[in-house]
Write a protein that holds these residues in place. Structure first.
Motif, PDB file in Angstrom:
ATOM      1  N   THR A 116      16.841  42.300  16.588  1.00 53.70           N
ATOM      2  CA  THR A 116      16.550  43.221  15.990  1.00 53.70           C
ATOM      3  C   THR A 116      16.276  43.496  14.894  1.00 53.70           C
ATOM      4  O   THR A 116      16.444  42.788  14.059  1.00 53.70           O
ATOM      5  N   GLU A 117      15.430  43.850  14.709  1.00 48.97           N
ATOM      6  CA  GLU A 117      14.603  44.514  13.048  1.00 48.97           C
ATOM      7  C   GLU A 117      15.878  45.189  12.758  1.00 48.97           C
ATOM      8  O   GLU A 117      15.220  45.419  10.841  1.00 48.97           O
ATOM      9  N   THR A 118      16.853  45.807  13.278  1.00 44.86           N
ATOM     10  CA  THR A 118      18.076  46.373  12.666  1.00 44.86           C
ATOM     11  C   THR A 118      18.972  44.988  12.283  1.00 44.86           C
ATOM     12  O   THR A 118      20.021  45.676  11.194  1.00 44.86           O
ATOM     13  N   GLY A 119      18.739  43.981  11.938  1.00 44.26           N
ATOM     14  CA  GLY A 119      19.740  42.533  11.901  1.00 44.26           C
ATOM     15  C   GLY A 119      21.045  42.589  12.260  1.00 44.26           C
ATOM     16  O   GLY A 119      22.356  42.366  12.389  1.00 44.26           O
ATOM     17  N   SER A 120      20.981  42.781  14.019  1.00 42.38           N
ATOM     18  CA  SER A 120      21.487  42.146  14.867  1.00 42.38           C
ATOM     19  C   SER A 120      21.210  41.336  15.151  1.00 42.38           C
ATOM     20  O   SER A 120      19.847  40.685  15.651  1.00 42.38           O
ATOM     21  N   LEU A 121      21.826  40.320  15.865  1.00 40.31           N
ATOM     22  CA  LEU A 121      21.800  38.763  17.036  1.00 40.31           C
ATOM     23  C   LEU A 121      22.065  39.138  18.249  1.00 40.31           C
ATOM     24  O   LEU A 121      23.371  39.826  18.586  1.00 40.31           O
ATOM     25  N   VAL A 122      21.475  38.881  19.427  1.00 42.57           N
ATOM     26  CA  VAL A 122      21.963  38.903  20.991  1.00 42.57           C
ATOM     27  C   VAL A 122      22.034  37.540  21.985  1.00 42.57           C
ATOM     28  O   VAL A 122      20.512  36.963  21.608  1.00 42.57           O
ATOM     29  N   ALA A 123      22.813  37.160  22.221  1.00 38.84           N
ATOM     30  CA  ALA A 123      22.980  35.152  22.946  1.00 38.84           C
ATOM     31  C   ALA A 123      23.126  36.577  24.545  1.00 38.84           C
ATOM     32  O   ALA A 123      24.611  37.214  24.216  1.00 38.84           O
ATOM     33  N   ALA A 124      22.911  35.849  24.815  1.00 40.94           N
ATOM     34  CA  ALA A 124      23.356  35.534  26.855  1.00 40.94           C
ATOM     35  C   ALA A 124      23.395  34.504  26.900  1.00 40.94           C
ATOM     36  O   ALA A 124      23.238  33.582  26.380  1.00 40.94           O
ATOM     37  N   SER A 125      24.021  34.785  28.137  1.00 41.84           N
ATOM     38  CA  SER A 125      24.719  33.115  28.682  1.00 41.84           C
ATOM     39  C   SER A 125      25.113  33.664  30.285  1.00 41.84           C
ATOM     40  O   SER A 125      25.963  34.314  30.610  1.00 41.84           O
ATOM     41  N   GLY A 126      25.427  32.881  31.187  1.00 38.96           N
ATOM     42  CA  GLY A 126      26.059  32.330  32.305  1.00 38.96           C
ATOM     43  C   GLY A 126      27.493  31.782  32.202  1.00 38.96           C
ATOM     44  O   GLY A 126      28.595  32.366  32.948  1.00 38.96           O
ATOM     45  N   ARG A 185      27.829  37.058  30.465  1.00 36.80           N
ATOM     46  CA  ARG A 185      28.611  36.602  29.148  1.00 36.80           C
ATOM     47  C   ARG A 185      27.148  37.313  27.990  1.00 36.80           C
ATOM     48  O   ARG A 185      26.545  36.899  27.955  1.00 36.80           O
ATOM     49  N   LEU A 186      27.532  38.451  27.196  1.00 38.65           N
ATOM     50  CA  LEU A 186      26.741  39.086  25.965  1.00 38.65           C
ATOM     51  C   LEU A 186      27.434  38.805  24.833  1.00 38.65           C
ATOM     52  O   LEU A 186      28.504  40.128  24.916  1.00 38.65           O
ATOM     53  N   LEU A 187      26.680  38.677  23.715  1.00 39.77           N
ATOM     54  CA  LEU A 187      27.554  38.781  22.256  1.00 39.77           C
ATOM     55  C   LEU A 187      25.973  38.981  21.626  1.00 39.77           C
ATOM     56  O   LEU A 187      25.313  38.392  21.572  1.00 39.77           O
ATOM     57  N   ILE A 188      27.011  40.295  21.024  1.00 36.13           N
ATOM     58  CA  ILE A 188      26.217  40.643  19.913  1.00 36.13           C
ATOM     59  C   ILE A 188      26.268  40.738  18.800  1.00 36.13           C
ATOM     60  O   ILE A 188      27.623  40.763  18.575  1.00 36.13           O
ATOM     61  N   LEU A 189      25.694  40.194  17.580  1.00 37.06           N
ATOM     62  CA  LEU A 189      26.315  39.805  16.427  1.00 37.06           C
ATOM     63  C   LEU A 189      25.949  40.969  15.388  1.00 37.06           C
ATOM     64  O   LEU A 189      24.709  40.530  14.904  1.00 37.06           O
ATOM     65  N   ASN A 190      27.302  41.490  15.137  1.00 37.17           N
ATOM     66  CA  ASN A 190      25.605  43.214  13.668  1.00 37.17           C
ATOM     67  C   ASN A 190      25.967  42.229  12.762  1.00 37.17           C
ATOM     68  O   ASN A 190      25.210  42.721  11.868  1.00 37.17           O
ATOM     69  N   ALA A 191      27.316  41.296  11.817  1.00 37.58           N
ATOM     70  CA  ALA A 191      26.791  41.144  10.815  1.00 37.58           C
ATOM     71  C   ALA A 191      27.415  39.832  10.647  1.00 37.58           C
ATOM     72  O   ALA A 191      28.596  39.264  11.335  1.00 37.58           O
ATOM     73  N   GLU A 192      27.528  39.542   9.373  1.00 34.77           N
ATOM     74  CA  GLU A 192      28.357  37.984   9.358  1.00 34.77           C
ATOM     75  C   GLU A 192      29.084  38.117   8.141  1.00 34.77           C
ATOM     76  O   GLU A 192      28.306  38.289   6.573  1.00 34.77           O
ATOM     77  N   HIS A 193      30.353  38.048   7.673  1.00 32.56           N
ATOM     78  CA  HIS A 193      31.289  38.554   7.218  1.00 32.56           C
ATOM     79  C   HIS A 193      31.249  36.878   5.916  1.00 32.56           C
ATOM     80  O   HIS A 193      32.177  37.250   4.544  1.00 32.56           O
ATOM     81  N   GLN A 194      31.523  36.334   6.417  1.00 33.57           N
ATOM     82  CA  GLN A 194      31.881  35.302   5.478  1.00 33.57           C
ATOM     83  C   GLN A 194      30.317  34.201   4.779  1.00 33.57           C
ATOM     84  O   GLN A 194      29.320  33.589   5.799  1.00 33.57           O
TER      85      GLN A 194
END
Length: 209
Positions: A116-126, A185-194
């Motif tokens: 996203t242009e707002t800075g998130s990654l979206v991963a989808a998986s079976g 399964r759906l994973l949303i990564l909004n930030a990386e703290h490390q």
């Protein structure tokens, strides 16, 4: 027989300005971002980013397959490739070991369904096999992302998953395995703290789903 997939607005590469907006937002959220011209540049960059001998798991990805990155990692002999090793193991007796191998490699390499242009990654998986390493199990994560995957926001990202990625992936799995895919399964990564853990290689060209 291959199912025909209608043209999708989610297949068009994002403009340079939109790529820059996504890169700026991702950087603000702790991701390391590089904008590269094409898959060949990403293929070369991945070799620079991963030290020889590292244990590396590749998530299932048309982007990795089409770019040659999957073959480089899993058949090149430079790394301790996790996927080929896991495929030789007995799922009846070694499932716990397989699970740990997939969840905590030195490096996971893959792609995502949307950025996203707002800075998130979206991963989808079976199956979800790549998501533990994406979310934090791997010491480092590298995602290679085609320009067509850049979308304005999370709502649009989720529409892209359902309306664009799922039909294409289902067509692939029907041809390969005889059954459709699913967004289990759906994973949303909004930030990386490390700092330095998550690297996004944004491409100026479209590749993958």
């Amino acid at each position: 027989m291959t199912t025909s997939i209608p043209a999708s607005p989610f297949a068009d590469p994002a403009s340079a300005q939109r790529l820059e907006r996504a890169a700026t937002a991702l950087t603000a959220h702790g991701f390391t971002v590089e904008i590269l011209d094409d898959a060949a540049a990403a293929r070369a960059r991945v070799k620079d980013l991963i030290p020889e001998g590292a244990s590396v798991f590749t998530g299932a990805s048309e982007t990795l397959r089409l770019s040659g990155i999957d073959e480089d990692i899993n058949a090149g002999g430079r790394y301790q490739a996790v996927k080929p090793r896991a495929l030789t193991m007995d799922r009846a007796t070694q499932m716990d070991e397989i699970r740990r191998l997939l969840a905590s490699p030195d490096v996971v390499v893959g792609s995502v369904a949307a950025v996203t242009e707002t800075g998130s990654l979206v991963a989808a998986s079976g199956s979800g096999s790549q998501l533990p390493s994406y979310s934090g199990g791997a010491a480092r994560a590298i995602w290679i992302v085609g320009a067509q995957k850049v979308v304005p926001d999370l709502d649009t990202a989720l529409r892209r998953v359902e309306d664009h990625c799922l039909p294409l992936e289902s067509a692939r799995t029907r041809e390969a395995y005889g059954w459709p895919s699913a967004v289990n399964r759906l994973l949303i990564l909004n930030a990386e703290h490390q700092p330095g853990r998550g690297t996004v290689l944004l491409l100026r060209e479209a590749i993958g789903f």
